[in-house]
Design an enzyme around this catalytic site. Structure first.
Site, PDB file in Angstrom:
ATOM      1  N   GLU A 108       0.832  -1.213   0.000  1.00 62.98           N
ATOM      2  CA  GLU A 108       0.000   0.000   0.000  1.00 62.98           C
ATOM      3  C   GLU A 108       0.861   1.255   0.000  1.00 62.98           C
ATOM      4  O   GLU A 108       1.791   1.390   0.801  1.00 62.98           O
ATOM      5  CB  GLU A 108      -0.904  -0.036   1.249  1.00 62.98           C
ATOM      6  CG  GLU A 108      -1.887   1.115   1.304  1.00 62.98           C
ATOM      7  CD  GLU A 108      -2.858   1.008   2.494  1.00 62.98           C
ATOM      8  OE1 GLU A 108      -3.119  -0.110   2.973  1.00 62.98           O
ATOM      9  OE2 GLU A 108      -3.325   2.062   2.940  1.00 62.98           O
TER      10      GLU A 108
ATOM     11  N   LYS B  72      -7.051  -1.042  11.837  1.00 60.27           N
ATOM     12  CA  LYS B  72      -6.404  -1.428  10.565  1.00 60.27           C
ATOM     13  C   LYS B  72      -5.214  -0.508  10.298  1.00 60.27           C
ATOM     14  O   LYS B  72      -4.155  -0.942   9.823  1.00 60.27           O
ATOM     15  CB  LYS B  72      -7.430  -1.346   9.421  1.00 60.27           C
ATOM     16  CG  LYS B  72      -6.966  -1.974   8.112  1.00 60.27           C
ATOM     17  CD  LYS B  72      -6.237  -1.027   7.194  1.00 60.27           C
ATOM     18  CE  LYS B  72      -5.858  -1.687   5.876  1.00 60.27           C
ATOM     19  NZ  LYS B  72      -5.122  -0.790   4.993  1.00 60.27           N
TER      20      LYS B  72
ATOM     21  N   HIS C 178      -2.564   9.869  -0.348  1.00 57.54           N
ATOM     22  CA  HIS C 178      -2.796   8.585  -0.989  1.00 57.54           C
ATOM     23  C   HIS C 178      -2.837   8.731  -2.499  1.00 57.54           C
ATOM     24  O   HIS C 178      -2.267   7.952  -3.230  1.00 57.54           O
ATOM     25  CB  HIS C 178      -4.174   8.062  -0.554  1.00 57.54           C
ATOM     26  CG  HIS C 178      -4.082   6.908   0.374  1.00 57.54           C
ATOM     27  ND1 HIS C 178      -3.984   5.630  -0.055  1.00 57.54           N
ATOM     28  CD2 HIS C 178      -4.073   6.848   1.725  1.00 57.54           C
ATOM     29  CE1 HIS C 178      -3.910   4.824   0.979  1.00 57.54           C
ATOM     30  NE2 HIS C 178      -3.965   5.542   2.082  1.00 57.54           N
TER      31      HIS C 178
ATOM     32  N   ASP D   3       4.780 -14.619  11.817  1.00 54.19           N
ATOM     33  CA  ASP D   3       3.448 -15.173  11.571  1.00 54.19           C
ATOM     34  C   ASP D   3       2.452 -14.012  11.743  1.00 54.19           C
ATOM     35  O   ASP D   3       1.943 -13.772  12.836  1.00 54.19           O
ATOM     36  CB  ASP D   3       3.176 -16.301  12.567  1.00 54.19           C
ATOM     37  CG  ASP D   3       1.804 -16.927  12.384  1.00 54.19           C
ATOM     38  OD1 ASP D   3       0.978 -16.339  11.667  1.00 54.19           O
ATOM     39  OD2 ASP D   3       1.561 -17.995  12.977  1.00 54.19           O
TER      40      ASP D   3
END
Ligand code: MEV
Length: 423
Positions: free
Chosen positions: A83, A261, A375, A277
């Site tokens: 991202e 998030k 972004h 992991d």
């Protein structure tokens, strides 16, 4: 004839032979097949030993975030992520946190929980006490499995037993609390759970089914704290706007999921770079966020007596430097060297610090300017590249698309044509 995904003996083929089968199945072109088969910085030999049915390797951008001052030490933080904006945002946030001393962290001992599920007991409360009566014996049995871990100061330390109601009757769940030191811990804990299960059956007369680590690693908690001077953000009104953004997350699970998030953008990027992991980390984070029965943000944002912004983040962090892929993947080894971390706990503290910085960057952007601007700039570059721009043209096409607020593939193609004619 329809194609079948049933390919007997696939597992035993070489990487190249497997890829040939997949290429046939999926009509891959020669070019596509070649690209997948290209050996990058992870050799097929290692990849093939890491997982099954390997047909190639896949590269991701490996970047570094700068400016991280954590517990008085400077870190360059490797991040692997697809991202745009995440790495730049982390670096920028870490820079803004430096004037107040950077990020301060703390951690519990690296204790993981192993669960042993006992069923078929008529008297579960009595079974619970029978297990607790044999606590020392069970801990000893567990520790006999891993003398190395014990020699490093780790090993099973305690035991807890819960009676859990279920759709199929009560179950007696034993929790083995294991200090896993520098490992993520799944292997050590699972081995111990399997070893003590027959003994638990013997003393209770019940039947054990599952013997597995819990990813709700709420005994392995890491905390990070940072202050950002109000002048860095643009004054007290800006601080209040960020606190309102946090308050929204604290009151609404739809927002809390996105808030968390943003934290995980930072945490998981470091997890990927160091080959952790990351599914375990994600599972632990979200389960911890919901531990009160309501899904909440993992971080808090408030104002101190000077009107500066103070952020804190607390979450489980099950990471390891030994016994996992981190020691196998050559790039993960380099990532650990760049980080300069010496223990799993130090790695965990850095990761939570990055999560806090990432969260601050997102809230600041959202509350003060809207996330899309930053972004979009990076997104526009991606679109320009996809449309065929190279060299200087990438930024020129991207800038123009941002100016026009038209970030589209067709527009990028038009601009490439126009601008290359001018060049
Ligand atoms: C995007 O990847 C992450 C954010 O949505 C996080 C947030 O909203 O806090 C910007």
């Amino acid at each position: 004839m329809s194609k079948s995904s049933r390919i007997p003996g696939f597992y035993n083929l070489s990487v190249e032979e497997r890829l040939k089968k997949v290429a046939e199945f999926a009509n891959l072109t020669e070019e596509e097949t070649k690209l997948l088969f290209k050996e990058g910085n992870l050799s097929f030999d290692i990849a093939n030993r890491m997982i099954e049915n390997v047909v190639g390797t896949m590269s991701h951008p490996f970047a570094v975030a700068l400016n991280f001052l954590i517990d008085g030490k400077d870190y360059i933080v490797p991040m692997v992520i697809e991202e745009t904006s995440v790495v730049a945002a982390a670096s920028n946030a870490a820079k803004m946190m430096r004037s107040k001393g950077g990020i301060f962290t703390s951690a519990t001992d690296p204790i993981m929980i192993g669960q042993i599920q006992l069923t078929n007991v008529k008297d579960p409360w009595s079974a619970k006490l029978k297990i607790l009566e044999q606590k020392q014996e069970i801990i000893k049995l567990a520790n006999d499995q891993d003398p190395t871990l014990v020699s490093f100061g780790g090993g099973a330390k305690d035991l807890e037993v819960r009676v859990v109601d279920s759709e199929v009757g009560p179950m007696v769940i034993t929790h083995l609390l294991v200090d896993v030191r520098d490992a993520m811990g799944a292997n050590a804990v699972n081995t111990m759970c399997e070893a003590v299960a027959p003994y638990i059956e013997k003393i209770t007369g019940g039947k054990v089914y599952l013997r597995i680590i819990s990813n709700l690693a709420d005994r392995r908690i890491v905390r990070a704290r940072a202050t950002v001077a109000k002048e860095e953000i643009g004054g007290e009104e800006a601080v209040d706007a960020i606190i309102k953004a946090y308050a929204f997350a604290a009151s609404d699970p739809y927002r809390a999921a996105t808030h968390n998030k943003g934290i995980m953008n930072g945490v998981i990027a470091v997890a990927l770079a160091t080959c952790q992991d990351h599914r375990a980390i994600e599972a632990g984070a979200h389960a911890y966020a919901a531990r009160t029965g309501r899904y909440l943000p993992l971080s808090h944002w408030e104002k101190d007596e000077n009107g500066d912004l103070v952020g804190t983040l607390e979450m489980p962090m099950a990471v390891g430097l030994v016994g996992g892929a981190t020691k196998v993947h050559p790039i993960a080894k380099i990532a650990v060297k760049i980080l300069g971390v010496k223990t799993a706990t130090e790695l965990a503290r850095v990761m939570v610090a990055v999560g806090l910085a990432q969260n601050f960057a997102a809230l600041r952007a959202l509350a003060l300017e809207g996330i899309q601007l930053g972004h979009m700039r990076l997104h526009a570059r991606n679109i320009a590249i996809q449309a065929g721009a190279t060299g200087d043209l990438i930024d020129k096409v991207a800038e123009q698309m941002v100016k026009e607020k038209k970030i589209r593939f067709d527009r990028a193609q038009e601009l490439i044509k126009e601008l290359s004619e001018k060049q």
